[in-house]
Design a protein around this motif. Sequence first.
Motif, PDB file in Angstrom:
ATOM      1  N   ASN A 233       0.764  -1.245   0.000  1.00  0.00           N
ATOM      2  CA  ASN A 233       0.000   0.000   0.000  1.00  0.00           C
ATOM      3  C   ASN A 233       0.796   1.297   0.000  1.00  0.00           C
ATOM      4  OD1 ASN A 233      -2.643  -0.237  -0.451  1.00  0.00           O
ATOM      5  ND2 ASN A 233      -3.316  -0.126   1.684  1.00  0.00           N
ATOM      6  N   VAL A 234       2.112   1.226  -0.090  1.00  0.00           N
ATOM      7  CA  VAL A 234       2.886   2.471  -0.106  1.00  0.00           C
ATOM      8  C   VAL A 234       2.842   3.151  -1.480  1.00  0.00           C
ATOM      9  CG1 VAL A 234       4.480   1.960   1.787  1.00  0.00           C
ATOM     10  CG2 VAL A 234       5.023   1.193  -0.538  1.00  0.00           C
ATOM     11  N   GLY A 235       2.442   2.343  -2.503  1.00  0.00           N
ATOM     12  CA  GLY A 235       2.337   2.935  -3.850  1.00  0.00           C
ATOM     13  C   GLY A 235       3.316   2.365  -4.860  1.00  0.00           C
ATOM     14  N   LYS A 236       3.741   1.115  -4.627  1.00  0.00           N
ATOM     15  CA  LYS A 236       4.686   0.491  -5.561  1.00  0.00           C
ATOM     16  C   LYS A 236       4.081   0.344  -6.948  1.00  0.00           C
ATOM     17  CE  LYS A 236       5.068  -3.176  -3.074  1.00  0.00           C
ATOM     18  NZ  LYS A 236       4.193  -2.720  -1.981  1.00  0.00           N
ATOM     19  N   SER A 237       2.850  -0.203  -6.974  1.00  0.00           N
ATOM     20  CA  SER A 237       2.215  -0.421  -8.277  1.00  0.00           C
ATOM     21  C   SER A 237       1.968   0.903  -8.981  1.00  0.00           C
ATOM     22  CB  SER A 237       0.883  -1.155  -8.118  1.00  0.00           C
ATOM     23  OG  SER A 237       1.088  -2.314  -7.372  1.00  0.00           O
ATOM     24  N   SER A 238       1.585   1.917  -8.200  1.00  0.00           N
ATOM     25  CA  SER A 238       1.338   3.224  -8.809  1.00  0.00           C
ATOM     26  C   SER A 238       2.627   3.786  -9.415  1.00  0.00           C
ATOM     27  CB  SER A 238       0.807   4.208  -7.762  1.00  0.00           C
ATOM     28  OG  SER A 238      -0.296   3.648  -7.095  1.00  0.00           O
ATOM     29  N   THR A 252      -4.294  -1.149  -6.543  1.00  0.00           N
ATOM     30  CA  THR A 252      -5.442  -1.412  -5.678  1.00  0.00           C
ATOM     31  C   THR A 252      -5.156  -0.935  -4.262  1.00  0.00           C
ATOM     32  OG1 THR A 252      -6.610  -3.164  -4.546  1.00  0.00           O
ATOM     33  CG2 THR A 252      -4.540  -3.768  -5.544  1.00  0.00           C
ATOM     34  N   ASN A 341       6.733   8.456  -1.086  1.00  0.00           N
ATOM     35  CA  ASN A 341       5.542   8.657  -1.927  1.00  0.00           C
ATOM     36  C   ASN A 341       4.418   9.391  -1.182  1.00  0.00           C
ATOM     37  OD1 ASN A 341       3.996   8.325  -4.273  1.00  0.00           O
ATOM     38  ND2 ASN A 341       3.128   6.390  -3.545  1.00  0.00           N
ATOM     39  N   LYS A 342       3.424   9.770  -1.944  1.00  0.00           N
ATOM     40  CA  LYS A 342       2.182  10.404  -1.448  1.00  0.00           C
ATOM     41  C   LYS A 342       2.441  11.779  -0.845  1.00  0.00           C
ATOM     42  CE  LYS A 342       0.172   5.838  -0.597  1.00  0.00           C
ATOM     43  NZ  LYS A 342      -0.785   5.010   0.149  1.00  0.00           N
ATOM     44  N   ASP A 344       1.612  14.423  -1.987  1.00  0.00           N
ATOM     45  CA  ASP A 344       0.415  15.280  -2.173  1.00  0.00           C
ATOM     46  C   ASP A 344      -0.446  15.318  -0.911  1.00  0.00           C
ATOM     47  OD1 ASP A 344      -1.951  12.990  -3.181  1.00  0.00           O
ATOM     48  OD2 ASP A 344       0.158  12.455  -3.198  1.00  0.00           O
ATOM     49  N   SER A 369       4.924  12.031  -5.764  1.00  0.00           N
ATOM     50  CA  SER A 369       3.553  11.559  -5.700  1.00  0.00           C
ATOM     51  C   SER A 369       3.325  10.759  -6.966  1.00  0.00           C
ATOM     52  CB  SER A 369       2.564  12.728  -5.632  1.00  0.00           C
ATOM     53  OG  SER A 369       1.264  12.222  -5.868  1.00  0.00           O
ATOM     54  N   ALA A 370       3.295   9.451  -6.798  1.00  0.00           N
ATOM     55  CA  ALA A 370       3.122   8.589  -7.975  1.00  0.00           C
ATOM     56  C   ALA A 370       1.784   8.899  -8.629  1.00  0.00           C
ATOM     57  CB  ALA A 370       3.201   7.124  -7.561  1.00  0.00           C
ATOM     58  N   GLU A 371       0.801   9.245  -7.794  1.00  0.00           N
ATOM     59  CA  GLU A 371      -0.541   9.462  -8.318  1.00  0.00           C
ATOM     60  C   GLU A 371      -0.660  10.805  -9.037  1.00  0.00           C
ATOM     61  OE1 GLU A 371      -3.775   7.180  -6.362  1.00  0.00           O
ATOM     62  OE2 GLU A 371      -4.254   9.218  -5.710  1.00  0.00           O
TER      63      GLU A 371
HETATM   64  P1  GDP Z   1       1.299  -1.056  -3.465  1.00  0.00           P
HETATM   65  O1  GDP Z   1       0.533  -2.018  -2.645  1.00  0.00           O
HETATM   66  O2  GDP Z   1       2.545  -0.629  -2.775  1.00  0.00           O
HETATM   67  O3  GDP Z   1       1.563  -1.522  -4.856  1.00  0.00           O
HETATM   68  O4  GDP Z   1       0.427   0.301  -3.554  1.00  0.00           O
HETATM   69  P2  GDP Z   1      -0.564   0.788  -4.697  1.00  0.00           P
HETATM   70  O5  GDP Z   1       0.201   1.375  -5.832  1.00  0.00           O
HETATM   71  O6  GDP Z   1      -1.523  -0.292  -4.993  1.00  0.00           O
HETATM   72  O7  GDP Z   1      -1.248   2.001  -3.943  1.00  0.00           O
HETATM   73  C1  GDP Z   1      -1.967   1.821  -2.736  1.00  0.00           C
HETATM   74  C2  GDP Z   1      -2.972   2.955  -2.567  1.00  0.00           C
HETATM   75  O8  GDP Z   1      -2.296   4.199  -2.434  1.00  0.00           O
HETATM   76  C3  GDP Z   1      -3.910   3.111  -3.757  1.00  0.00           C
HETATM   77  O9  GDP Z   1      -5.181   3.451  -3.280  1.00  0.00           O
HETATM   78  C4  GDP Z   1      -3.306   4.266  -4.532  1.00  0.00           C
HETATM   79  O10 GDP Z   1      -4.293   4.975  -5.254  1.00  0.00           O
HETATM   80  C5  GDP Z   1      -2.744   5.114  -3.407  1.00  0.00           C
HETATM   81  N1  GDP Z   1      -1.618   5.931  -3.862  1.00  0.00           N
HETATM   82  C6  GDP Z   1      -0.523   5.527  -4.523  1.00  0.00           C
HETATM   83  N2  GDP Z   1       0.306   6.561  -4.770  1.00  0.00           N
HETATM   84  C7  GDP Z   1      -0.287   7.662  -4.246  1.00  0.00           C
HETATM   85  C8  GDP Z   1       0.091   9.044  -4.195  1.00  0.00           C
HETATM   86  O11 GDP Z   1       1.120   9.486  -4.685  1.00  0.00           O
HETATM   87  N3  GDP Z   1      -0.767   9.877  -3.531  1.00  0.00           N
HETATM   88  C9  GDP Z   1      -1.917   9.430  -2.979  1.00  0.00           C
HETATM   89  N4  GDP Z   1      -2.687  10.326  -2.374  1.00  0.00           N
HETATM   90  N5  GDP Z   1      -2.299   8.149  -3.029  1.00  0.00           N
HETATM   91  C10 GDP Z   1      -1.503   7.261  -3.656  1.00  0.00           C
END
Ligand code: GDP
Length: 467
Positions: A233-238, A252, A341-342, A344, A369-371
């Motif tokens: 959930n840290v944003g790896k996939s993003s 997700t 990450n994040k 924002d 911010s990956a998003e």
């Molecule tokens: P993973 O489990 O590390 O692969 O994480 P995901 O890429 O699946 O992201 C987990 C959650 O964090 C999702 O709901 C994304 O939309 C959210 N997320 C990822 N990157 C960011 C970001 O830069 N900013 C914000 N606000 N949310 C993010």
Amino acid sequence: MNITSTTIAAVSTPRGKGGVAMIRMSGPSALAVASAMFLPRSGKELSSLPARRAVFGTILDSRDEPVDEGIAVCYRAPASFTGEDAAEITCHGGPAATEAVLLSAVAHGASLAGPGEFTRRAFLNGKLSLTEAEAVGRLIDADTAERLALSAGGLSGNVSREIRAVYDGMLSTMTALYAAIDYPEEDVGDEGEREIGSTLSRSLAAVEKLLSTYRTGKAVADGVRTVICGRPNVGKSSLFNRLTGEDSAIVTAEAGTTRDILRETVSFGGVTLRLADTAGLRESGGTVEQIGIGRARREIREAELVLAVFDGSEPLTEEDGELLDLLSSLGPQIPKIAVVNKVDRGTVLTSEELAKIDAAADGRRIPVSAEKEEGISDLSRAVGEIYASGSVDLRRDAVIWDARQRQALEHARSALAAASEAAGRGDPIDCICTLAEEAMAALDETDGRSVDSAIVDEIFKRFCVGK
Ligand code: GDP
């Protein structure tokens, strides 16, 4: 058998349907084969027409029946790619038509070419250095702008020219020295010794400069095995999606859903990253999750670059701490970047936590911010700095990328360094010359002028048929 005593033929365009396809032949009877299977519209015999001219006509199949119309171009040795007599027949690009034209060439006396055989002949006939021939292979394989620039630079002879310049500089000094050794009554003198000293140090500097480009060249040509890691959930996939520019990893909000490792090759920071998106670094969890984690750990151990992702909008967790320990245990030889990450959402990390991250990631910490696509260009710059991609012009500079070249150049470097030292100590001139000759042989090998035929075979085996 002397390979150039045979005439070879192959389809040089990709398999499958296309507007046109090209069948290439090379060897002593290339013009005879082409003339037998191609009837120019003018009624004249193909081989009687001037070389390098496009001629329209009818193509005959293996039973001398018309099968297609097309264009033939003849080349006369040595003015061809291979340096031999050669012909190219372009027909319509249907798979059956192409096959029929190739089989016709075989029926009229050509044999099927092996992988890279045209380029190999070009090398053996002195049309290309081995470095340039390797660049041809890379040019065909190039799938990113950087890889294309690197191979185009190699093909235009950047590396070969540089090596030749060093070699020639040494050769002229050595020739003068040998003349002096042969006629001892003409003392080499201080000036001769100074000259060899300066030639050696200039050559050593040039070889070291060339060697220093390997890091960038390899990162572009072979790519860097890169792992994106971090707790769920840290944003790896993003981040992975941001880097690959497509939705290829499942993003997700559910913890630990990236079960397996996805891979993608991308151009980033001026180099090529071979990305693996791993599952979180969690110790416990379901069976599927365990497999993912086991692989993730293995991936990190085998990585050449680690992008460790943290969520800056939450305090560090125990799992983040485990990742930091793992990063520290990798040592400084594995480059790593902490991606916070994040941003924002604003960051809650304390200066103590940031210091921990900096210590584990050798001071490379990039807020992103990956998003929202913030900080991605900073991340790209950080990757570029690791591989010095900003200080190398892939198209214009002499850049080496291949382990074989590096090994030969390292040999040249150590011989040059030893020769330089010997010259500094005032050792006898013939001792210095022996070391300098060893360096020259290694330079020759770098450019493929004196490499073992087994190595040449190995290089051309990697080519496709028709090249
Ligand atoms: P993973 O489990 O590390 O692969 O994480 P995901 O890429 O699946 O992201 C987990 C959650 O964090 C999702 O709901 C994304 O939309 C959210 N997320 C990822 N990157 C960011 C970001 O830069 N900013 C914000 N606000 N949310 C993010």
